[in-house]
Design a protein around this motif. Structure first.
Motif, PDB file in Angstrom:
ATOM      1  N   SER A 146     -72.286 -41.746 -50.991  1.00 17.29           N
ATOM      2  CA  SER A 146     -71.722 -43.020 -50.517  1.00 17.29           C
ATOM      3  C   SER A 146     -72.410 -44.187 -51.201  1.00 17.29           C
ATOM      4  O   SER A 146     -71.763 -45.170 -51.588  1.00 17.29           O
ATOM      5  N   ALA A 147     -73.725 -44.077 -51.371  1.00 15.88           N
ATOM      6  CA  ALA A 147     -74.470 -45.167 -52.017  1.00 15.88           C
ATOM      7  C   ALA A 147     -73.997 -45.336 -53.458  1.00 15.88           C
ATOM      8  O   ALA A 147     -73.807 -46.460 -53.943  1.00 15.88           O
TER       9      ALA A 147
ATOM     10  N   ALA B 177     -71.071 -44.510 -54.700  1.00  8.52           N
ATOM     11  CA  ALA B 177     -69.715 -45.073 -54.693  1.00  8.52           C
ATOM     12  C   ALA B 177     -69.761 -46.573 -54.416  1.00  8.52           C
ATOM     13  O   ALA B 177     -69.056 -47.362 -55.067  1.00  8.52           O
ATOM     14  N   ALA B 178     -70.611 -46.976 -53.463  1.00 12.62           N
ATOM     15  CA  ALA B 178     -70.723 -48.405 -53.142  1.00 12.62           C
ATOM     16  C   ALA B 178     -71.249 -49.175 -54.342  1.00 12.62           C
ATOM     17  O   ALA B 178     -70.783 -50.274 -54.660  1.00 12.62           O
ATOM     18  N   ALA B 179     -72.231 -48.587 -55.039  1.00 10.14           N
ATOM     19  CA  ALA B 179     -72.787 -49.260 -56.220  1.00 10.14           C
ATOM     20  C   ALA B 179     -71.732 -49.390 -57.312  1.00 10.14           C
ATOM     21  O   ALA B 179     -71.619 -50.441 -57.965  1.00 10.14           O
ATOM     22  N   LEU B 180     -70.904 -48.353 -57.458  1.00  9.57           N
ATOM     23  CA  LEU B 180     -69.875 -48.391 -58.506  1.00  9.57           C
ATOM     24  C   LEU B 180     -68.849 -49.479 -58.233  1.00  9.57           C
ATOM     25  O   LEU B 180     -68.465 -50.217 -59.133  1.00  9.57           O
ATOM     26  N   VAL B 181     -68.423 -49.566 -56.992  1.00  7.36           N
ATOM     27  CA  VAL B 181     -67.399 -50.569 -56.686  1.00  7.36           C
ATOM     28  C   VAL B 181     -67.972 -51.977 -56.839  1.00  7.36           C
ATOM     29  O   VAL B 181     -67.306 -52.899 -57.314  1.00  7.36           O
ATOM     30  N   GLN B 182     -69.236 -52.131 -56.493  1.00  4.06           N
ATOM     31  CA  GLN B 182     -69.873 -53.443 -56.653  1.00  4.06           C
ATOM     32  C   GLN B 182     -69.969 -53.794 -58.135  1.00  4.06           C
ATOM     33  O   GLN B 182     -69.730 -54.928 -58.536  1.00  4.06           O
ATOM     34  N   LEU B 183     -70.284 -52.781 -58.925  1.00  2.39           N
ATOM     35  CA  LEU B 183     -70.381 -52.974 -60.375  1.00  2.39           C
ATOM     36  C   LEU B 183     -69.029 -53.418 -60.930  1.00  2.39           C
ATOM     37  O   LEU B 183     -68.931 -54.348 -61.738  1.00  2.39           O
ATOM     38  N   ALA B 184     -67.968 -52.736 -60.459  1.00  5.25           N
ATOM     39  CA  ALA B 184     -66.633 -53.072 -60.942  1.00  5.25           C
ATOM     40  C   ALA B 184     -66.255 -54.494 -60.558  1.00  5.25           C
ATOM     41  O   ALA B 184     -65.684 -55.241 -61.352  1.00  5.25           O
ATOM     42  N   VAL B 185     -66.606 -54.883 -59.336  1.00  8.39           N
ATOM     43  CA  VAL B 185     -66.267 -56.233 -58.875  1.00  8.39           C
ATOM     44  C   VAL B 185     -67.024 -57.270 -59.685  1.00  8.39           C
ATOM     45  O   VAL B 185     -66.470 -58.277 -60.139  1.00  8.39           O
TER      46      VAL B 185
ATOM     47  N   ASN C 289     -66.197 -50.304 -47.088  1.00  6.11           N
ATOM     48  CA  ASN C 289     -66.780 -50.586 -45.771  1.00  6.11           C
ATOM     49  C   ASN C 289     -66.558 -49.430 -44.809  1.00  6.11           C
ATOM     50  O   ASN C 289     -67.444 -49.050 -44.044  1.00  6.11           O
ATOM     51  N   LEU C 290     -65.330 -48.880 -44.865  1.00  6.47           N
ATOM     52  CA  LEU C 290     -65.011 -47.738 -43.999  1.00  6.47           C
ATOM     53  C   LEU C 290     -65.935 -46.574 -44.326  1.00  6.47           C
ATOM     54  O   LEU C 290     -66.448 -45.892 -43.427  1.00  6.47           O
ATOM     55  N   MET C 291     -66.156 -46.370 -45.614  1.00  6.35           N
ATOM     56  CA  MET C 291     -67.024 -45.265 -46.038  1.00  6.35           C
ATOM     57  C   MET C 291     -68.441 -45.471 -45.516  1.00  6.35           C
ATOM     58  O   MET C 291     -69.073 -44.523 -45.016  1.00  6.35           O
TER      59      MET C 291
ATOM     60  N   VAL D 295     -71.676 -39.359 -63.481  1.00  4.19           N
ATOM     61  CA  VAL D 295     -72.296 -38.041 -63.680  1.00  4.19           C
ATOM     62  C   VAL D 295     -73.115 -37.683 -62.442  1.00  4.19           C
ATOM     63  O   VAL D 295     -73.011 -36.568 -61.901  1.00  4.19           O
ATOM     64  N   ALA D 296     -73.919 -38.650 -61.972  1.00  2.65           N
ATOM     65  CA  ALA D 296     -74.734 -38.384 -60.777  1.00  2.65           C
ATOM     66  C   ALA D 296     -73.842 -38.043 -59.601  1.00  2.65           C
ATOM     67  O   ALA D 296     -74.130 -37.113 -58.836  1.00  2.65           O
ATOM     68  N   TYR D 297     -72.733 -38.755 -59.482  1.00  2.00           N
ATOM     69  CA  TYR D 297     -71.826 -38.509 -58.365  1.00  2.00           C
ATOM     70  C   TYR D 297     -71.224 -37.112 -58.474  1.00  2.00           C
ATOM     71  O   TYR D 297     -71.094 -36.390 -57.491  1.00  2.00           O
ATOM     72  N   THR D 298     -70.859 -36.732 -59.697  1.00  2.91           N
ATOM     73  CA  THR D 298     -70.249 -35.409 -59.889  1.00  2.91           C
ATOM     74  C   THR D 298     -71.212 -34.305 -59.478  1.00  2.91           C
ATOM     75  O   THR D 298     -70.824 -33.346 -58.798  1.00  2.91           O
TER      76      THR D 298
END
Lengths: 333, 766
Positions: free
Chosen positions: B15-16, B18-26, B105-107, B148-151
């Motif tokens: 989850s962390a 994924a949250a970091a990735l979405v923040q990066l994208a934003v 947020n749900l996650m 990669v880490a997520y995978t």
């Protein structure tokens, strides 16, 4: 089990319903009181167990004692059989016990040149199946028909058992080596499962005092206070104790809750639900009421559910408490 | 069954990531960091609260109603925060980013509840979606590393979940242990296979997947913060604003269509003027050559914008065959609507006809000014902000089928720009204040940028209106019936805008707009006829009447005609409003001391475009009005507040008194069972109000037995009789009460009277 020992003092009104009047002081109450006191004499300090045994008897159910040796299971069963006034039989279950040893068998009579049926111990009013989990599943199954339908079928002939046929089975939870645990189907045929437990200090002292001079250690049994026919009437009477819709909905909610718990692999069966209602009716009758309250349902929940709920849990008491805590008690609606 | 610690930790890290990735994208899509961080902090605080609350109750978090509502709140935060962010910080997120943040947020919330196996699995699923979402927006080294880490973790998680599922089937004494070496080996193999795919063909994969993910790309017409997406959105924007652009309007360029002149449009809408037979007879007399020339010149002038307008028109014919035809837009307007676009003005009224008489018929050349981006603008008026005209507004007009040299202009226009215009002298200032194109007519597909300053509605009441000269007013005497009507409608109203507003409101409310209603040809004065007899008329009648009514009070007025860009024709997809021949409109104007004509809209159904009011100003206005309303009733409000506070403080006591009163009333009017139930209701209610209600799972008999028995009763305790009666009333189906009525009555009364004492006493342990 914590059964309320104080009964509510009721004063009958002049306009009391004759039907309900027939219930509380209808002639059965002295018998119940006598039954209660005779059982209390042989099992001192265990009022709650005696109440549950009485409820099981009035509900026309069978009883399973799950307890250690020497705690008075057999004594209680014998006292009950004696008080009810019927025939008492005892089967000591071992691995080499055969079904015929329980139900009976036919023997060829050379004189009459006919097969004669020799009744087994199951043809009685109160049957004590001691250490039932020592018998093989085959022998355990022989009791199925007798317990559920109160009849025995041998050689295509059906033999009726007394209407008040009552089985008290015991099993020892500690020494399970070489034992055959009761299958779910058979457990469901028992109405209640009880544990007597050790007596408290006062009861133990009273027991010791009463045993002085008693050579055989056998308790002194009083006269029979009931007859099987009167017991049958009493059981039919209990079946008529009223259960309002709210209580029935409450029972169904509780039953559904048992089926939704993840920890329970086997929830409450419809037969179990019917038994629960009947035992609650018996408990209400023992309390002198002609209607069932949520107290009755909750008080009998533990013995009724602990015999039939299966699953992975440490203690059935915790699960049952949790189940009861999850469903609101009906009041106005 | 709670998931194992290994699975929990893996879920948390996934989850962390994924949250970091979405923040990066934003952040990489040029969004500021701070608002996102504030939102994340709020979400983390809520999730921590959720974790703490569910943790303290039991080992496994239950997904009850409260938890579900909290999760819903978490998911709603991005959508709730979006308007605030746009208002306060003037930046926003496109819809797909809001969706991704809601999922994030749900996650986070579900990850906080991961002692529940359902929540834990949902959190993992949400994290997978978020990772895929994010990778569609940003493919950078950091993102690939996180992927990669997520995978690795995801494969580890799958193994762990499978292992947990197996564990339940083993005998109780089986030793449970995950075979770590094969698991790690399998995971690494999976990573090598899966990890290489996006790295080798990153562009192909992301391009192929992009079509499956939502994007807010487009013209930016609906959402200024939309991300650019698939398609030629930028080119479309250019075509809308740039007159030289060609592509998207290709079909219109070569469209063969009838292009009616403005004069035809007006006549088509209001029908042909009624032929004055008397005047026709006069014209039948042969004219001198000079008179003929004058006549021709006048005709040409008329064709330009309609210098005269008579209210006496022919009734509308029935044009059945033309009803179904789609109308071509004369021009389209980009910008806020409703909008009045003026073409002509009329300041004279002879009872039938509106006309214009110019005091100084000089054609002024316009001056050129250059704005910050180097574009040439023709200056048309004062562009400074005042209290009355606080904000500037831009409208873009694309001329399509309008063949006129007069430029339609919004009220209080300040400047005009046409792409590639080098000199403002391309346009002339006409005598009536309008703007004329230097050539024959404004070329088709010209895009006109018009800056104007809409009037602020709240400032209008302070506007200083210009009162006409005495000589001028005597020259344009308003018929007495109209003047009388104006005096009647404005009696008691202070001079200034309020009088004008009162007249317009009266016209809008009391008169009916009817396009087909025309005054009879023999009427003395069409306006008087409309106001006093007909009560219905077209918008020209409304405008002329309003101008005359206001003029009769001494203010200087005129009638304007042109087009009304109606919000009904606003096309949300293109952000434009088509203006057709049906949108020809008349309205009135009143002059201020500053020489500005303010728009008056007396016709019902038409609105004036006021200055844009920001949310903050709207809130301030609403707060101001509310405060004023409160101040007018300060004593009542004060009394109400005191009463409310007192009720709030003493609410339990007040409710208890109400309950007792209700019980007393019911006690007298009910039968025995109801009386017992009402008494039981009373003690339950009192217990709830005292903060110690009976837990819903405990039967009433058991709960109250201990409490009532412990109370100090005078004489015999009524508890057992009362509870037996309650149980009978609640659970016995029929039959009489087993307890004597007198005993029931006395015990119920005793319990109801002493319940306060019982509840105040120290509670026995349950």
């Amino acid at each position: 089990m914590n059964t309320a020992s104080t009964t509510i003092a009721v004063t009958l009104s002049p306009a009391h319903d004759p039907a309900s009047a027939a219930l509380g002081n209808c002639g059965f109450q002295p018998m119940i009181d006598a039954l209660r006191s005779s059982l209390n004499c042989v099992l001192q300090g265990k009022n709650d167990v005696v109440e549950a045994v009485l409820a099981c008897l009035l509900a026309r159910g069978h009883l399973l004692f799950n307890d250690l040796p020497g705690l008075g299971k057999t004594t209680l069963a014998k006292a009950l059989a004696h008080a009810v006034g019927g025939r008492f039989a005892r089967v000591q279950c071992t691995p080499d016990l055969l079904p015929g040893d329980v139900t009976g068998f036919s023997v060829y009579n050379q004189k009459t040149r006919e097969f004669e049926f020799n009744e087994g111990p199951v043809f009685c009013d109160v049957l004590l199946a001691d250490e039932i989990n020592r018998a093989t599943p085959r022998t355990q199954s022989a009791l199925f028909e007798a317990m559920a339908e109160r009849q025995v079928t041998i050689d295509n002939r059906c033999y009726k058992l007394p209407e008040t046929f009552f089985v008290i089975a015991t099993q020892n939870p500690v020494d399970s080596h070489g034992a055959f645990p009761l299958p779910e189907a058979q457990r469901d045929r028992f109405a209640l499962q009880l544990s007597i437990g050790y007596p408290d200090r006062q009861s133990a002292l009273a027991m010791l005092r009463s045993d002085v001079g008693n050579v055989t250690h056998q308790p002194r049994l009083s006269e029979a206070v009931l007859s099987p026919s009167r017991l049958g009437e009493l059981q039919r009477h209990v079946a008529n104790v009223s259960v309002c819709d709210k209580i029935q909905r409450y029972l169904v909610d509780l039953a559904e809750a048992t089926r939704e718990r993840r920890e329970l692999s086997l929830g409450l069966s419809p037969r179990g639900l019917l038994t629960w209602q009947r035992v609650a009716q018996a408990r209400a009758h023992l309390q002198g009421r002609d209607f069932v309250t949520p107290d009755d349902v909750q008080e009998v929940a533990r013995p009724v559910l602990s015999v039939r709920l299966m699953g992975e849990f440490e203690s059935p008491d915790a699960i049952i408490s949790d189940l009861l805590a999850g469903i609101p008690v009906p009041t106005f609606t | 069954m709670a998931p194992s610690t290994l699975l929990r930790n893996t879920t948390l890290v996934m989850s962390a990531i994924a949250a970091a990735l979405v923040q990066l994208a934003v952040v990489q899509s040029h969004q500021p960091l701070l608002p996102g961080m504030v939102q994340l902090a709020i979400v983390l605080v809520i999730a921590a609260g959720l974790f703490q609350r569910t943790r303290s109750r039991s080992g496994v978090a239950s997904l009850g109603t409260g938890v579900t509502l909290t999760l819903a709140l978490l998911a709603a935060i991005p959508f709730l925060a979006e308007p605030l962010s746009r208002w306060i910080a003037s930046h926003g997120n496109p819809p797909e980013v809001q969706i991704a943040l809601a999922l994030r947020n749900l996650m986070v919330g579900l990850a906080a509840l991961q002692s529940n196996v359902k929540a834990q699995r949902l959190a993992c699923l949400a994290s997978l979606f978020i990772v895929l979402f994010s990778l569609m927006w940003t493919v950078s080294g950091v993102a690939i590393g996180l992927l990669v880490a997520y995978t690795v973790l995801a494969m580890w998680w799958l193994l762990g979940a499978y292992w947990d599922g197996l564990a339940g089937k083993f005998a109780a004494n089986t030793v449970r242990d995950l075979p770590k070496a094969p698991a790690i080996g399998l995971t690494l193999l999976g990573v090598v296979v899966l990890g290489l795919l996006p790295m080798l063909h990153a562009s192909h994969v992301t391009t192929a997947l992009a079509g499956f993910f939502p994007s807010s790309g487009g013209t930016g017409a609906l959402d200024p913060f939309a991300r650019s997406g698939v398609g030629d959105g930028d080119q479309l924007v250019a075509a809308q604003e740039d007159a030289m652009s060609f592509g998207p309007i290709e079909s219109e360029l070569f469209l063969e269509s009838e292009m009616p002149s403005l004069y035809d449009v007006v006549d088509e809408f209001y029908n042909e003027p009624a032929k004055n037979k008397r005047r026709a007879n006069v014209r039948a007399i042969p004219l001198s050559p000079s008179a003929t020339q004058e006549s021709r010149r006048r005709m040409a002038t008329t064709k330009q914008a309609g210098r005269e307008f008579t209210l006496i028109r022919q009734p509308p014919p029935t044009r059945k065959e033309q009803r179904d035809r789609s109308t071509h837009a004369l021009f389209s307007v980009a910008g806020r609507v409703p909008l009045h676009l003026k073409l002509a003005t009329f300041n004279r009224w002879d009872g039938h006809t509106l006309s214009y008489e110019s005091p100084a018929p000089a054609l002024d050349a316009l001056t050129t000014m250059i704005d910050g981006s180097g574009r040439n603008w023709a200056s048309l008026g004062d562009s400074r902000a005042t209290d009355l005209f606080p904000t500037a507004e831009r409208h873009i007009l694309r001329i399509l089928n309008l063949k006129t040299k007069r430029v339609p202009t919004p009220p209080h226009v300040s400047r005009l720009h046409v792409d590639q215009m080098r000199d403002a002298r391309l346009f002339n200032r006409a005598a009536d204040g309008g703007v004329d194109y230097g050539g024959d007519f404004v070329p088709q597909l010209t895009v006109l940028h018009l800056d104007s300053r809409p009037v602020k509605q709240q400032a209008l009441r302070h506007a200083a209106l210009h009162c006409g000269d005495a000589a001028d007013s005597s020259e344009q005497a308003v018929p007495e019936p109209i003047a009388a009507l104006a005096r009647q409608w404005t009696s008691g109203v202070p001079r200034g805008w309020r009088q004008v507003s009162a007249i317009c409101e009266r016209l809008r409310n009391d008169y009916r707009h009817d396009r087909g209603a025309v005054p009879p040809q023999d009427c003395e004065d069409a306006a008087v006829h409309f106001l006093t007899e007909a009560g219905r008329g077209n918008d020209a009648s409304f405008a002329a009447s309003a101008a005359l009514l206001v003029r009769s009070l001494g203010y200087e007025t005129q009638v304007a005609s042109g087009f009304y860009a109606t919000p009904e024709k606003f096309d949300a997809s293109s952000g434009q409003t088509a203006v057709t021949g049906d949108d020809v409109h008349f309205w009135a104007e009143v002059l201020t001391d500053d020489g500005v004509w303010l728009t008056l809209e007396p016709t019902p159904g038409y609105e004036v475009l006021y200055a844009h009011v920001s949310w903050g100003e709207q809130v301030a206005i609403a707060a101001g009005s509310a405060l004023a309303w409160l101040m007018q009733r300060k004593w009542s409000v004060l009394a109400a507040i005191v009463l409310l506070v007192a009720l709030c403080v003493l609410r339990r006591r007040v409710l208890a008194i109400c309950a007792v009163l209700a019980w007393r009333y019911r006690w007298r009017t009910s039968d025995q069972r109801s009386s017992i139930l009402w008494t039981f209701w009373l003690i339950e209610m009192r217990a709830r109000l005292s903060g110690a209600p009976r837990p819903s799972e405990i039967p009433p008999g058991r709960w109250w037995e201990a409490r009532l028995a412990a109370a100090p009763w005078k004489g015999q305790s009524p508890a057992s009789a009362f509870l037996a009666a309650v149980q009978w009333a609640l659970y016995a189906d029929d039959g009489a009460c087993p307890i004597a009525e007198s005993i029931v009555d006395s015990s119920c009364r005793s319990v109801a009277q002493e319940i306060g004492t019982v509840l105040r006493k120290k509670k026995p342990s349950a």
